[in-house]
Design a protein around this motif. Structure first.
Motif, mmCIF file in Angstrom:
data_model
loop_
_atom_site.group_PDB
_atom_site.id
_atom_site.type_symbol
_atom_site.label_atom_id
_atom_site.label_comp_id
_atom_site.label_asym_id
_atom_site.label_seq_id
_atom_site.Cartn_x
_atom_site.Cartn_y
_atom_site.Cartn_z
ATOM 1 N N GLU A 76 0.827 -1.206 0.000
ATOM 2 C CA GLU A 76 0.000 0.000 0.000
ATOM 3 C C GLU A 76 0.866 1.263 0.000
ATOM 4 O O GLU A 76 0.617 2.195 -0.765
ATOM 5 C CB GLU A 76 -0.906 -0.017 1.223
ATOM 6 N N VAL A 77 1.878 1.292 0.846
ATOM 7 C CA VAL A 77 2.699 2.495 1.021
ATOM 8 C C VAL A 77 3.704 2.664 -0.116
ATOM 9 O O VAL A 77 3.881 3.768 -0.648
ATOM 10 C CB VAL A 77 3.439 2.438 2.382
ATOM 11 N N ARG A 78 4.374 1.575 -0.503
ATOM 12 C CA ARG A 78 5.466 1.669 -1.473
ATOM 13 C C ARG A 78 5.000 1.604 -2.921
ATOM 14 O O ARG A 78 5.700 2.095 -3.812
ATOM 15 C CB ARG A 78 6.479 0.546 -1.214
ATOM 16 N N ALA A 79 3.858 0.967 -3.169
ATOM 17 C CA ALA A 79 3.448 0.777 -4.570
ATOM 18 C C ALA A 79 1.997 1.147 -4.813
ATOM 19 O O ALA A 79 1.447 0.806 -5.854
ATOM 20 C CB ALA A 79 3.684 -0.677 -4.988
ATOM 21 N N ARG A 80 1.371 1.840 -3.874
ATOM 22 C CA ARG A 80 -0.037 2.244 -3.984
ATOM 23 C C ARG A 80 -0.946 1.055 -4.279
ATOM 24 O O ARG A 80 -1.975 1.174 -4.927
ATOM 25 C CB ARG A 80 -0.205 3.330 -5.051
ATOM 26 N N GLY A 81 -0.529 -0.114 -3.800
ATOM 27 C CA GLY A 81 -1.347 -1.309 -3.939
ATOM 28 C C GLY A 81 -1.321 -1.956 -5.305
ATOM 29 O O GLY A 81 -2.020 -2.946 -5.528
ATOM 30 N N ARG A 82 -0.499 -1.438 -6.219
ATOM 31 C CA ARG A 82 -0.462 -2.028 -7.569
ATOM 32 C C ARG A 82 0.278 -3.365 -7.583
ATOM 33 O O ARG A 82 -0.006 -4.223 -8.415
ATOM 34 C CB ARG A 82 0.201 -1.056 -8.551
ATOM 35 N N HIS A 83 1.248 -3.520 -6.701
ATOM 36 C CA HIS A 83 1.980 -4.777 -6.593
ATOM 37 C C HIS A 83 2.628 -4.839 -5.221
ATOM 38 O O HIS A 83 2.613 -3.856 -4.463
ATOM 39 C CB HIS A 83 3.034 -4.922 -7.700
ATOM 40 N N PHE A 84 3.180 -5.978 -4.880
ATOM 41 C CA PHE A 84 3.848 -6.130 -3.594
ATOM 42 C C PHE A 84 5.130 -5.311 -3.570
ATOM 43 O O PHE A 84 5.731 -5.012 -4.602
ATOM 44 C CB PHE A 84 4.152 -7.602 -3.319
ATOM 45 N N GLY A 85 5.560 -4.965 -2.353
ATOM 46 C CA GLY A 85 6.785 -4.212 -2.174
ATOM 47 C C GLY A 85 7.994 -5.115 -2.058
ATOM 48 O O GLY A 85 7.947 -6.308 -2.387
ATOM 49 N N PRO A 86 9.124 -4.594 -1.565
ATOM 50 C CA PRO A 86 10.373 -5.369 -1.534
ATOM 51 C C PRO A 86 10.293 -6.656 -0.720
ATOM 52 O O PRO A 86 10.762 -7.702 -1.182
ATOM 53 C CB PRO A 86 11.372 -4.383 -0.917
ATOM 54 N N VAL A 87 9.722 -6.606 0.478
ATOM 55 C CA VAL A 87 9.656 -7.807 1.312
ATOM 56 C C VAL A 87 8.707 -8.839 0.703
ATOM 57 O O VAL A 87 9.066 -10.012 0.528
ATOM 58 C CB VAL A 87 9.219 -7.454 2.750
ATOM 59 N N GLY A 88 7.493 -8.436 0.376
ATOM 60 C CA GLY A 88 6.537 -9.370 -0.200
ATOM 61 C C GLY A 88 7.019 -9.955 -1.513
ATOM 62 O O GLY A 88 6.917 -11.165 -1.751
ATOM 63 N N SER A 89 7.574 -9.120 -2.391
ATOM 64 C CA SER A 89 8.049 -9.601 -3.692
ATOM 65 C C SER A 89 9.218 -10.559 -3.534
ATOM 66 O O SER A 89 9.327 -11.557 -4.269
ATOM 67 C CB SER A 89 8.467 -8.419 -4.571
ATOM 68 N N ARG A 90 10.104 -10.274 -2.576
ATOM 69 C CA ARG A 90 11.262 -11.147 -2.371
ATOM 70 C C ARG A 90 10.823 -12.517 -1.864
ATOM 71 O O ARG A 90 11.273 -13.554 -2.372
ATOM 72 C CB ARG A 90 12.221 -10.474 -1.382
ATOM 73 N N ILE A 91 9.949 -12.552 -0.864
ATOM 74 C CA ILE A 91 9.511 -13.840 -0.312
ATOM 75 C C ILE A 91 8.746 -14.648 -1.354
ATOM 76 O O ILE A 91 9.009 -15.840 -1.570
ATOM 77 C CB ILE A 91 8.645 -13.614 0.942
ATOM 78 N N ILE A 92 7.781 -14.023 -2.012
ATOM 79 C CA ILE A 92 6.957 -14.743 -2.996
ATOM 80 C C ILE A 92 7.793 -15.135 -4.211
ATOM 81 O O ILE A 92 7.744 -16.276 -4.672
ATOM 82 C CB ILE A 92 5.756 -13.880 -3.413
ATOM 83 N N GLY A 93 8.568 -14.202 -4.730
ATOM 84 C CA GLY A 93 9.329 -14.461 -5.947
ATOM 85 C C GLY A 93 10.382 -15.532 -5.761
ATOM 86 O O GLY A 93 10.514 -16.446 -6.593
ATOM 87 N N GLU A 94 11.156 -15.450 -4.675
ATOM 88 C CA GLU A 94 12.210 -16.445 -4.486
ATOM 89 C C GLU A 94 11.615 -17.839 -4.285
ATOM 90 O O GLU A 94 12.174 -18.836 -4.748
ATOM 91 C CB GLU A 94 13.096 -16.064 -3.301
ATOM 92 N N THR A 95 10.485 -17.909 -3.608
ATOM 93 C CA THR A 95 9.867 -19.219 -3.373
ATOM 94 C C THR A 95 9.320 -19.809 -4.660
ATOM 95 O O THR A 95 9.642 -20.951 -5.031
ATOM 96 C CB THR A 95 8.747 -19.107 -2.329
ATOM 97 N N VAL A 96 8.499 -19.053 -5.383
ATOM 98 C CA VAL A 96 7.834 -19.616 -6.561
ATOM 99 C C VAL A 96 8.840 -19.881 -7.686
ATOM 100 O O VAL A 96 8.827 -20.954 -8.296
ATOM 101 C CB VAL A 96 6.703 -18.691 -7.039
ATOM 102 N N VAL A 97 9.716 -18.927 -7.961
ATOM 103 C CA VAL A 97 10.716 -19.140 -9.019
ATOM 104 C C VAL A 97 11.651 -20.274 -8.621
ATOM 105 O O VAL A 97 11.995 -21.133 -9.439
ATOM 106 C CB VAL A 97 11.498 -17.845 -9.294
#
Length: 489
Positions: free
Chosen positions: A426-447
């Motif tokens: 919400e704060v870093r991307a206005r809700g358009r996508h996940f921020g650094p922490v969320g993107s790192r956890i989700i991306g590293e796991t799924v990829v």
């Protein structure tokens, strides 16, 4: 994929998992101090901090079609199923068992194959999956139990209908392969089916000749399954993740490998992903949806004890043709109709998720689901304490990011990781996508899990490109729905 990116230690299956199928992505971080039910209720009860009310136009994402929320839920159920951890208890990740294969292999669709998981299939020698004769629902047994590999995929109608498209996609690919209209994943046309075996001893026949019909059907099923899995994996990496992750973080993970998670030879699931990261997609769920030209409904009823029939909401269970999804409302498949979009990722979830019916809570029993723990948010927060997740601020520091301030979080205490991921978006991307922490956890796991899946195209044929889409080398959900026979215009 390299085990490290720079000098940051990775969570590794061999190093951190002596038993079970879960690990910590950040094994050196302490658990956030458990605060129990009172604080979880302050956040997650109806009227609490994360109660976003009924979904408003201002909460909607400007672009991402609503169907991707439920593709995300399908992916989650493809990877994880923890039935051993108990709310209010404490469990080390290595003591837990994942009852799904931690691989992107669609085992929720295929089970263990036509021999072991016969109930998932229609009994044909081609190995096609079972579908209700009305074409709008799962095949079901007594008690309206769906014949699918994961009962959670019948918890809400939208996820169930998406799972049904995966079944139809497999069946269509099977037909096209058998008819010689498409090639297998390696560019080969399957040979015609041999003549059926005669009811005689066939003296002088070789073993290959005796088994040629059976081998044909085995090869047909395996070839169809591989094509479906690889096209699904392509969608996950090239369409789903780019819709929700920070582009720079996703690019770094794909190009340079993980910094914090190495799936290893025996893929495992980080609890930061299963108990926080992927649960953050709950924020993208709308409170109601337009299903087709004649039917709309709330995801769950306002009264969780309301009867399921006649259908007035989008709970799981039997689906009549008049309630089947028109996919033009969920994906960008029509030139004449713009689909609904997801809810933006923000520090709240829709109020329908804060008072769930028994049918939406795995393992819940009628009369035994207390209302305070019928809130999905409360359950998420208590679950995070069960597995001892670190605070969001600590994870942000660990990945080299500046944590959100107390003013940005709207709270003074160390943040639940799940809530931090929502507020960060919400704060870093206005809700358009996940921020650094969320993107790192989700991306590293799924990829990481995609590349570690033994049957994936990354492992078997890295140069492979999709062959079933309208445009060679591309494949999206619209292509899948078209092949499943579910697009009307």
């Amino acid at each position: 994929m390299s085990a490290t990116h720079g000098s940051t230690p990775c969570a590794h299956a061999g190093a951190n998992a002596t038993s079970g199928d879960f690990v910590r992505m950040f094994p050196n971080l302490p658990p956030r101090k458990a605060t129990g039910l009172p604080l979880a209720l302050r956040y997650g009860a109806p009227g609490g901090l994360v109660d976003g009310g009924q979904t408003s136009d201002g909460q909607l994402h400007p672009e991402v079609p609503a169907g991707f929320t439920f593709l995300g839920q399908f992916i989650d159920h493809d990877l994880t199923l923890d039935v051993l951890s108990v709310l209010g208890g404490r469990a080390e990740p290595a003591s837990l068992t994942d009852f799904r294969t931690p691989r992107l292999d669609m085992d929720s669709v295929y089970g263990a194959g036509p021999v072991v998981s016969r109930h998932l299939y229609d009994g044909s020698p081609q190995g096609k999956l079972a579908v209700n004769p009305n074409g709008a629902d799962f095949a079901r047994i007594d008690g309206d139990v769906a014949r699918i590999g994961d009962p959670r995929n019948d918890e809400n109608m939208l996820l169930a209908q998406l799972h049904l498209q995966m079944i139809k996609f497999h069946n269509r690919v099977t037909d096209l392969l058998a008819q010689g209209q498409i090639t297998d994943a390696f560019g080969r046309t399957l040979p015609p089916k041999p003549a059926d075996e005669p009811p005689t001893q066939q003296p002088g026949a070789t073993l290959d000749q005796l088994l040629d019909v059976d081998n044909y059907y085995e090869d047909l099923h395996a070839s169809a399954k591989r094509l479906v899995q690889w096209h699904y994996q392509w969608i996950v990496l090239h369409e789903f993740l780019p819709n929700f992750l920070d582009p720079a973080v996703l690019s770094d993970i794909v190009d340079n490998g993980p910094r914090f998670f190495d799936a290893g030879e025996r893929p495992v699931i980080p609890v930061e992903f299963s108990a926080a990261g992927f649960r953050a997609f709950h924020s993208t769920i709308r409170s109601s949806y337009r299903i087709n030209e004649r039917f709309s409904g709330k995801l769950f009823p306002d009264n969780p004890d309301a009867p399921a029939s006649p259908r007035a909401d989008l709970r799981g269970g039997p689906v009549l043709p008049e309630h089947a999804i028109d996919w033009r409302f969920f994906f960008d498949v029509s030139r004449s109709l713009k689909p609904q979009t997801t809810r933006r990722v923000q520090g709240s979830i829709n109020t329908q998720l804060l008072d769930l019916p028994v049918s939406a809570v795995p393992g819940a029993k009628p009369g035994a689901l207390a209302r305070p723990v019928a809130s999905l948010a409360v359950r998420n927060l208590l679950r995070s304490e069960t597995v001892g997740l670190p605070s969001g601020q600590d994870v942000a520091r660990a990945i080299g990011d500046t944590p959100l301030t107390e003013a940005e979080l709207g709270t003074a205490e160390p943040s639940y990781l799940w809530y931090y991921i929502l507020k960060e978006a919400e704060v870093r991307a206005r809700g358009r996508h996940f921020g650094p922490v969320g993107s790192r956890i989700i991306g590293e796991t799924v990829v990481g899990l995609l590349k570690a899946t033994p049957s994936s195209y990354h492992q078997v044929f890295p140069a492979w490109r999709p062959t079933l889409g309208e445009t060679p080398g591309r494949f999206e959900m619209t292509d899948l729905l078209y092949l499943a026979g579910s697009i009307k215009d």
